[in-house]
Design a protein around this motif. Sequence first.
Motif, mmCIF file in Angstrom:
data_model
loop_
_atom_site.group_PDB
_atom_site.id
_atom_site.type_symbol
_atom_site.label_atom_id
_atom_site.label_comp_id
_atom_site.label_asym_id
_atom_site.label_seq_id
_atom_site.Cartn_x
_atom_site.Cartn_y
_atom_site.Cartn_z
ATOM 1 N N ALA A 110 53.356 78.290 71.991
ATOM 2 C CA ALA A 110 54.746 78.118 72.423
ATOM 3 C C ALA A 110 54.986 78.660 73.832
ATOM 4 O O ALA A 110 55.634 77.998 74.661
ATOM 5 N N ASP A 111 54.476 79.850 74.120
ATOM 6 C CA ASP A 111 54.704 80.418 75.453
ATOM 7 C C ASP A 111 53.985 79.615 76.528
ATOM 8 O O ASP A 111 54.497 79.440 77.639
ATOM 9 N N ARG A 112 52.798 79.123 76.199
ATOM 10 C CA ARG A 112 52.050 78.290 77.144
ATOM 11 C C ARG A 112 52.767 76.952 77.354
ATOM 12 O O ARG A 112 52.808 76.424 78.472
ATOM 13 N N THR A 113 53.342 76.412 76.302
ATOM 14 C CA THR A 113 54.091 75.158 76.407
ATOM 15 C C THR A 113 55.255 75.303 77.381
ATOM 16 O O THR A 113 55.446 74.469 78.270
ATOM 17 N N ILE A 114 56.019 76.377 77.232
ATOM 18 C CA ILE A 114 57.160 76.626 78.129
ATOM 19 C C ILE A 114 56.682 76.764 79.570
ATOM 20 O O ILE A 114 57.284 76.224 80.501
ATOM 21 N N GLU A 115 55.578 77.491 79.765
ATOM 22 C CA GLU A 115 55.034 77.709 81.106
ATOM 23 C C GLU A 115 54.662 76.391 81.774
ATOM 24 O O GLU A 115 54.968 76.160 82.955
ATOM 25 N N LEU A 116 54.011 75.494 81.027
ATOM 26 C CA LEU A 116 53.558 74.221 81.603
ATOM 27 C C LEU A 116 54.728 73.273 81.855
ATOM 28 O O LEU A 116 54.729 72.542 82.851
ATOM 29 N N ILE A 117 55.707 73.280 80.963
ATOM 30 C CA ILE A 117 56.883 72.438 81.180
ATOM 31 C C ILE A 117 57.633 72.885 82.435
ATOM 32 O O ILE A 117 58.056 72.060 83.258
ATOM 33 N N GLN A 118 57.783 74.201 82.605
ATOM 34 C CA GLN A 118 58.478 74.720 83.781
ATOM 35 C C GLN A 118 57.717 74.439 85.069
ATOM 36 O O GLN A 118 58.316 74.324 86.140
ATOM 37 N N HIS A 147 52.646 65.294 71.924
ATOM 38 C CA HIS A 147 53.718 65.871 71.104
ATOM 39 C C HIS A 147 55.091 65.714 71.745
ATOM 40 O O HIS A 147 56.046 66.378 71.340
ATOM 41 N N ARG A 148 55.166 64.847 72.789
ATOM 42 C CA ARG A 148 56.438 64.423 73.386
ATOM 43 C C ARG A 148 57.196 65.549 74.073
ATOM 44 O O ARG A 148 58.415 65.542 74.134
ATOM 45 N N ARG A 149 56.475 66.525 74.599
ATOM 46 C CA ARG A 149 57.099 67.584 75.391
ATOM 47 C C ARG A 149 57.045 67.228 76.877
ATOM 48 O O ARG A 149 57.875 67.670 77.660
ATOM 49 N N LEU A 150 56.032 66.473 77.272
ATOM 50 C CA LEU A 150 55.920 65.882 78.606
ATOM 51 C C LEU A 150 55.645 64.392 78.413
ATOM 52 O O LEU A 150 55.259 63.968 77.324
ATOM 53 N N PHE A 151 55.822 63.608 79.470
ATOM 54 C CA PHE A 151 55.620 62.169 79.357
ATOM 55 C C PHE A 151 54.812 61.653 80.530
ATOM 56 O O PHE A 151 54.820 62.231 81.617
ATOM 57 N N LEU A 152 54.098 60.542 80.291
ATOM 58 C CA LEU A 152 53.369 59.906 81.386
ATOM 59 C C LEU A 152 53.727 58.425 81.434
ATOM 60 O O LEU A 152 54.350 57.885 80.523
ATOM 61 N N GLU A 153 53.325 57.792 82.527
ATOM 62 C CA GLU A 153 53.545 56.362 82.688
ATOM 63 C C GLU A 153 52.605 55.618 81.746
ATOM 64 O O GLU A 153 51.393 55.648 81.921
ATOM 65 N N VAL A 165 52.823 62.543 85.504
ATOM 66 C CA VAL A 165 53.316 63.209 84.300
ATOM 67 C C VAL A 165 54.653 63.852 84.660
ATOM 68 O O VAL A 165 54.838 64.334 85.776
ATOM 69 N N SER A 166 55.602 63.822 83.725
ATOM 70 C CA SER A 166 56.958 64.257 84.047
ATOM 71 C C SER A 166 57.609 64.930 82.851
ATOM 72 O O SER A 166 57.204 64.727 81.704
ATOM 73 N N GLN A 167 58.633 65.730 83.135
ATOM 74 C CA GLN A 167 59.537 66.159 82.086
ATOM 75 C C GLN A 167 60.341 64.941 81.625
ATOM 76 O O GLN A 167 60.373 63.921 82.309
ATOM 77 N N PRO A 168 60.998 65.045 80.445
ATOM 78 C CA PRO A 168 61.752 63.886 79.948
ATOM 79 C C PRO A 168 62.766 63.369 80.959
ATOM 80 O O PRO A 168 63.583 64.115 81.470
ATOM 81 N N ARG A 169 62.685 62.089 81.269
ATOM 82 C CA ARG A 169 63.648 61.426 82.138
ATOM 83 C C ARG A 169 63.480 59.923 81.974
ATOM 84 O O ARG A 169 62.437 59.455 81.507
ATOM 85 N N PRO A 170 64.487 59.125 82.327
ATOM 86 C CA PRO A 170 64.403 57.679 82.159
ATOM 87 C C PRO A 170 63.190 57.097 82.870
ATOM 88 O O PRO A 170 62.858 57.503 83.989
ATOM 89 N N GLY A 171 62.532 56.148 82.197
ATOM 90 C CA GLY A 171 61.393 55.471 82.796
ATOM 91 C C GLY A 171 60.051 56.039 82.419
ATOM 92 O O GLY A 171 59.021 55.466 82.760
ATOM 93 N N PHE A 172 60.045 57.177 81.729
ATOM 94 C CA PHE A 172 58.787 57.775 81.315
ATOM 95 C C PHE A 172 58.703 57.808 79.794
ATOM 96 O O PHE A 172 59.716 57.928 79.112
ATOM 97 N N GLY A 173 57.465 57.727 79.302
ATOM 98 C CA GLY A 173 57.268 57.753 77.862
ATOM 99 C C GLY A 173 57.610 56.433 77.211
ATOM 100 O O GLY A 173 57.740 55.398 77.860
ATOM 101 N N ILE A 174 57.741 56.454 75.882
ATOM 102 C CA ILE A 174 58.022 55.253 75.105
ATOM 103 C C ILE A 174 59.300 55.489 74.310
ATOM 104 O O ILE A 174 59.438 56.512 73.658
ATOM 105 N N THR A 175 60.206 54.539 74.347
ATOM 106 C CA THR A 175 61.390 54.613 73.501
ATOM 107 C C THR A 175 61.352 53.475 72.491
ATOM 108 O O THR A 175 60.839 52.385 72.774
ATOM 109 N N TYR A 176 61.914 53.739 71.312
ATOM 110 C CA TYR A 176 61.949 52.698 70.271
ATOM 111 C C TYR A 176 62.744 51.497 70.757
ATOM 112 O O TYR A 176 62.304 50.350 70.618
ATOM 113 N N GLU A 177 63.906 51.756 71.333
ATOM 114 C CA GLU A 177 64.802 50.661 71.719
ATOM 115 C C GLU A 177 64.133 49.722 72.717
ATOM 116 O O GLU A 177 64.220 48.493 72.588
ATOM 117 N N ALA A 178 63.458 50.282 73.717
ATOM 118 C CA ALA A 178 62.805 49.441 74.726
ATOM 119 C C ALA A 178 61.579 48.738 74.152
ATOM 120 O O ALA A 178 61.335 47.558 74.416
#
Length: 262
Positions: A110-118, A147-153, A165-178
């Motif tokens: 968990a602490d490593r996850t927070i560090e990498l996201i930041q 595990h959907r904490r970061l996203f890639l193209e 690779v990015s934090q959650p934002r439009p255009g990255f990752g996969i969404t059900y709706e799209a």
Amino acid sequence: MERNILLTLFLCHDVHALYTQPYRLPVFKVQGHRTYTPDVYVVSASTQCLLEIKPYDILQRKADEYLQIARSLHAQALRLEFATEAEIGSDDKRRNVALLQRYLGHEVAADRTIELIQATPIDGCTVEDLMCASGAEAYEILCLIAHRRLFLEMDVPYSRSSVLVSQPRPGFGITYEATFAASRCNAALEEALLGSGPAGKWPPPPQASVRPVDMVRSGFDFVGGFPDKTARRQSRGAGGDRQAQRRRIDAIGSRHALEDVR
């Protein structure tokens, strides 16, 4: 194809839970009252639905039959959607999904996850730059993406030096709706149910072709949805209509389970 779709669903960052072959539901068909077992029950940020996974040519041949099933479920306030070859996407996307599935069974502390996201810029950076800036190992970044904490193209070939690779934002990752609007089968079904489209007719077939085996078998168990507690809380608190729909489905499923025991 079912495995590819399940893996894609599991990586959708707006999907809260999924259950495979969850219920046997009563439906009315030309031959009389029968039952229908959906492939997947999906709980996402935008919808709760039953998902039928079928190659496009089968949907096309059996359009009338599936339309009758959808109408019967619609009368029970249940939504049926379809997944075809088009939803699996490009070769690059399939390769990225196959890569990420290898890391679904691994966790980052968990602490490593927070560090990498930041350490990840909001507007994204290459995997290589993130490794240099944070001292991260490549497998840690891929675990967080899986595990959907970061996203890639997803439609770009994976490479440490080129893919972002990015934090959650439009255009990255996969969404059900799209993802599940790709074949337009669901839009055609909705039009047919509303009487504004030709019954028993689907859009032109998707261009994408899918090889029989695209994914590496990892033995990962998809049944029961995500183990993430936050996702379960979100699913339970999704609103009165969703809870009522889920209770209705549970009641139908329980009734048929009792009939099976008898």
